[in-house]
Design a protein around this motif. Sequence first.
Motif, PDB file in Angstrom:
ATOM      1  N   GLU A 112       0.840  -1.063  -0.099  1.00  0.00           N
ATOM      2  CA  GLU A 112       0.072   0.081  -0.044  1.00  0.00           C
ATOM      3  C   GLU A 112       1.047   1.171   0.088  1.00  0.00           C
ATOM      4  O   GLU A 112       1.955   1.271   0.591  1.00  0.00           O
ATOM      5  CB  GLU A 112      -1.020  -0.076   1.193  1.00  0.00           C
ATOM      6  N   TYR A 113       0.130   2.366  -0.343  1.00  0.00           N
ATOM      7  CA  TYR A 113       1.091   3.701  -0.634  1.00  0.00           C
ATOM      8  C   TYR A 113       1.289   4.167   0.969  1.00  0.00           C
ATOM      9  O   TYR A 113       0.294   3.989   1.866  1.00  0.00           O
ATOM     10  CB  TYR A 113       0.433   4.733  -1.305  1.00  0.00           C
ATOM     11  N   ALA A 114       2.369   4.566   1.248  1.00  0.00           N
ATOM     12  CA  ALA A 114       2.936   5.131   2.663  1.00  0.00           C
ATOM     13  C   ALA A 114       2.382   6.204   2.810  1.00  0.00           C
ATOM     14  O   ALA A 114       2.047   7.019   1.815  1.00  0.00           O
ATOM     15  CB  ALA A 114       4.453   4.853   2.739  1.00  0.00           C
ATOM     16  N   ALA A 115       1.956   6.722   3.862  1.00  0.00           N
ATOM     17  CA  ALA A 115       1.690   7.846   4.381  1.00  0.00           C
ATOM     18  C   ALA A 115       2.532   9.036   4.239  1.00  0.00           C
ATOM     19  O   ALA A 115       3.811   8.726   4.123  1.00  0.00           O
ATOM     20  CB  ALA A 115       1.121   7.986   5.703  1.00  0.00           C
ATOM     21  N   PRO A 116       2.447  10.363   3.688  1.00  0.00           N
ATOM     22  CA  PRO A 116       3.237  11.371   3.536  1.00  0.00           C
ATOM     23  C   PRO A 116       4.479  11.609   4.757  1.00  0.00           C
ATOM     24  O   PRO A 116       5.561  11.809   4.490  1.00  0.00           O
ATOM     25  CB  PRO A 116       2.459  12.681   3.244  1.00  0.00           C
ATOM     26  N   ASP A 117       3.919  11.532   5.880  1.00  0.00           N
ATOM     27  CA  ASP A 117       4.614  11.567   7.074  1.00  0.00           C
ATOM     28  C   ASP A 117       5.577  10.506   7.175  1.00  0.00           C
ATOM     29  O   ASP A 117       7.000  10.713   7.542  1.00  0.00           O
ATOM     30  CB  ASP A 117       3.856  11.426   8.484  1.00  0.00           C
ATOM     31  N   ALA A 118       5.183   9.126   6.777  1.00  0.00           N
ATOM     32  CA  ALA A 118       6.246   8.253   6.840  1.00  0.00           C
ATOM     33  C   ALA A 118       7.355   8.518   5.806  1.00  0.00           C
ATOM     34  O   ALA A 118       8.537   8.175   6.223  1.00  0.00           O
ATOM     35  CB  ALA A 118       5.660   6.731   6.774  1.00  0.00           C
ATOM     36  N   CYS A 119       7.029   8.600   4.352  1.00  0.00           N
ATOM     37  CA  CYS A 119       7.892   9.078   3.555  1.00  0.00           C
ATOM     38  C   CYS A 119       8.786  10.208   3.991  1.00  0.00           C
ATOM     39  O   CYS A 119       9.923  10.155   3.797  1.00  0.00           O
ATOM     40  CB  CYS A 119       7.294   9.412   2.164  1.00  0.00           C
ATOM     41  N   ALA A 120       8.433  11.304   4.527  1.00  0.00           N
ATOM     42  CA  ALA A 120       9.336  12.519   4.792  1.00  0.00           C
ATOM     43  C   ALA A 120      10.312  11.950   5.970  1.00  0.00           C
ATOM     44  O   ALA A 120      11.460  12.474   5.859  1.00  0.00           O
ATOM     45  CB  ALA A 120       8.262  13.609   5.423  1.00  0.00           C
ATOM     46  N   SER A 121       9.932  11.290   6.858  1.00  0.00           N
ATOM     47  CA  SER A 121      10.680  10.820   7.964  1.00  0.00           C
ATOM     48  C   SER A 121      11.855   9.896   7.402  1.00  0.00           C
ATOM     49  O   SER A 121      13.248  10.065   7.708  1.00  0.00           O
ATOM     50  CB  SER A 121       9.996   9.834   9.002  1.00  0.00           C
ATOM     51  N   PHE A 122      11.609   8.927   6.381  1.00  0.00           N
ATOM     52  CA  PHE A 122      12.461   8.193   5.964  1.00  0.00           C
ATOM     53  C   PHE A 122      13.460   9.066   5.060  1.00  0.00           C
ATOM     54  O   PHE A 122      14.818   8.861   5.138  1.00  0.00           O
ATOM     55  CB  PHE A 122      11.819   7.215   4.948  1.00  0.00           C
ATOM     56  N   LEU A 123      12.997   9.963   4.342  1.00  0.00           N
ATOM     57  CA  LEU A 123      13.806  10.782   3.583  1.00  0.00           C
ATOM     58  C   LEU A 123      14.623  11.641   4.448  1.00  0.00           C
ATOM     59  O   LEU A 123      15.912  11.970   4.105  1.00  0.00           O
ATOM     60  CB  LEU A 123      12.984  11.641   2.496  1.00  0.00           C
ATOM     61  N   GLN A 124      14.262  12.276   5.571  1.00  0.00           N
ATOM     62  CA  GLN A 124      15.080  12.764   6.371  1.00  0.00           C
ATOM     63  C   GLN A 124      16.154  12.147   7.082  1.00  0.00           C
ATOM     64  O   GLN A 124      17.414  12.662   7.235  1.00  0.00           O
ATOM     65  CB  GLN A 124      14.368  13.389   7.616  1.00  0.00           C
ATOM     66  N   ALA A 125      15.909  11.080   7.301  1.00  0.00           N
ATOM     67  CA  ALA A 125      16.857  10.031   8.022  1.00  0.00           C
ATOM     68  C   ALA A 125      17.743   9.412   6.880  1.00  0.00           C
ATOM     69  O   ALA A 125      19.189   9.005   7.238  1.00  0.00           O
ATOM     70  CB  ALA A 125      16.225   8.701   8.652  1.00  0.00           C
ATOM     71  N   LEU A 126      17.558   9.564   5.730  1.00  0.00           N
ATOM     72  CA  LEU A 126      18.574   9.046   4.679  1.00  0.00           C
ATOM     73  C   LEU A 126      19.608   9.755   4.402  1.00  0.00           C
ATOM     74  O   LEU A 126      19.459  11.239   4.492  1.00  0.00           O
ATOM     75  CB  LEU A 126      17.720   9.185   3.438  1.00  0.00           C
ATOM     76  N   GLN A 127      20.757   9.346   4.360  1.00  0.00           N
ATOM     77  CA  GLN A 127      21.957   9.972   3.955  1.00  0.00           C
ATOM     78  C   GLN A 127      22.051  11.055   2.835  1.00  0.00           C
ATOM     79  O   GLN A 127      21.338  10.583   1.806  1.00  0.00           O
ATOM     80  CB  GLN A 127      23.285   9.236   3.866  1.00  0.00           C
ATOM     81  N   PRO A 128      22.838  12.100   2.799  1.00  0.00           N
ATOM     82  CA  PRO A 128      22.702  12.920   1.625  1.00  0.00           C
ATOM     83  C   PRO A 128      23.118  12.126   0.322  1.00  0.00           C
ATOM     84  O   PRO A 128      23.996  11.089   0.232  1.00  0.00           O
ATOM     85  CB  PRO A 128      23.660  14.216   1.863  1.00  0.00           C
ATOM     86  N   VAL A 129      22.617  12.611  -0.752  1.00  0.00           N
ATOM     87  CA  VAL A 129      22.747  11.854  -2.070  1.00  0.00           C
ATOM     88  C   VAL A 129      24.345  12.098  -2.428  1.00  0.00           C
ATOM     89  O   VAL A 129      24.529  13.389  -2.535  1.00  0.00           O
ATOM     90  CB  VAL A 129      21.687  12.432  -3.225  1.00  0.00           C
ATOM     91  N   PRO A 130      24.902  11.407  -2.772  1.00  0.00           N
ATOM     92  CA  PRO A 130      26.231  11.363  -3.314  1.00  0.00           C
ATOM     93  C   PRO A 130      26.309  12.299  -4.604  1.00  0.00           C
ATOM     94  O   PRO A 130      25.663  12.215  -5.529  1.00  0.00           O
ATOM     95  CB  PRO A 130      26.783  10.088  -3.545  1.00  0.00           C
ATOM     96  N   GLU A 131      27.282  13.262  -4.486  1.00  0.00           N
ATOM     97  CA  GLU A 131      27.546  14.148  -5.728  1.00  0.00           C
ATOM     98  C   GLU A 131      28.015  13.410  -6.764  1.00  0.00           C
ATOM     99  O   GLU A 131      28.971  12.439  -6.669  1.00  0.00           O
ATOM    100  CB  GLU A 131      28.423  15.489  -5.343  1.00  0.00           C
ATOM    101  N   LYS A 132      27.818  13.854  -8.130  1.00  0.00           N
ATOM    102  CA  LYS A 132      28.146  13.443  -9.427  1.00  0.00           C
ATOM    103  C   LYS A 132      29.605  14.010  -9.523  1.00  0.00           C
ATOM    104  O   LYS A 132      30.007  15.030  -9.372  1.00  0.00           O
ATOM    105  CB  LYS A 132      27.232  13.162 -10.503  1.00  0.00           C
ATOM    106  N   ASP A 133      30.366  13.400 -10.489  1.00  0.00           N
ATOM    107  CA  ASP A 133      31.655  13.765 -10.820  1.00  0.00           C
ATOM    108  C   ASP A 133      31.594  14.616 -12.216  1.00  0.00           C
ATOM    109  O   ASP A 133      30.608  15.007 -12.432  1.00  0.00           O
ATOM    110  CB  ASP A 133      32.820  12.505 -11.050  1.00  0.00           C
ATOM    111  N   ALA A 134      32.674  15.033 -12.492  1.00  0.00           N
ATOM    112  CA  ALA A 134      32.752  15.971 -13.647  1.00  0.00           C
ATOM    113  C   ALA A 134      32.202  15.336 -14.891  1.00  0.00           C
ATOM    114  O   ALA A 134      31.614  16.136 -15.808  1.00  0.00           O
ATOM    115  CB  ALA A 134      34.072  16.572 -13.942  1.00  0.00           C
TER     116      ALA A 134
END
Length: 320
Positions: free
Chosen positions: A236-258
């Motif tokens: 089932e689709y997750a609640a927006p609050d659960a998605c937001a909590s997961f995204l906040q706990a997720l580490q920053p997205v690695p930067e791409k190279d040149a």
Amino acid sequence: MSAPGIRTRLARADWDKILTDGAIYALALGGFYVAFKTLYALALAVGATADEAVVLSSLADIAILAYSRKAVREVKAGRSAWGIRLIVAGFSLATVALQLRSAWPHPVAVGFHALPPLVWITGHEMMLRGELRDAKKQLREREIEAGLRPAPLPRLRRTWWILDPYHTFIVWRLTKLWEKPADYVIRTEATKRQNDGKDIPRAWQSALHEPEPESEGEGEDQPGSEGLRLRTLNGEYAAPDACASFLQALQPVPEKDAHNRRSNDVTDAFVHQAQTLGHRFGLDITGVALAKILDVDPATISRSQARIRAAASKTLTSTP
């Protein structure tokens, strides 16, 4: 979680499909009855006893019904099952031939004997084609959600193909090669033509006059993009609050190279961390969601997941 009750099952049932399939098998019963009477008379005519005639005339109908149900099961699993379908059609046509021989040469009798089995064959094949189409659609959607194949792109307008087939073919070809929407391809190619001093085809004018969509790097390469929808482990689709909590706990997205790339080790580490964190939050982090977060093609995530599984399997086998 308790199983749904009878009322819930009745409310969720696809009654249109149930009634249609039921009508097809009702036609089959009518055809089976006519075939039974004809084969019974033929069996008696060749010297079979009454009991033997009943058995012989029932074998064909029982075989058709058994192979028909087997074909339905195979088709619902997403397999074409042409062999079984041909067996069903062969047995049905054989009974049609015997009934036509029995009714020949009276045209009215021929029509009455041939109509039920032919209607059954047509309806049964239409039912199998519908089941196969639905099964393949569900399989394709699961593969897209898991990142095993790219999501389908919007089709180009038919009027473009009629009025400007050459430039439309160029756009279509690049959308397949780049796996990007037509608007993105048109804007990229139009910029190249402007830099080279070439005219922009008329078929591309409407796309260039439309407001430019947000670039794929904006809002997608950062966790918490509004377009990201996650599902729970139950599907089932997750609640927006659960998605937001997961995204906040997720580490920053690695930067791409040149070269606008990331190394396999960096990608694999982020994918593994995201999937592990998702299970802690009770979320199913699919390949499509990871591709959206990392701003990559879903095929990249599929390869990363394959490397992670291979590494885990190698670790388990090497452990004493």
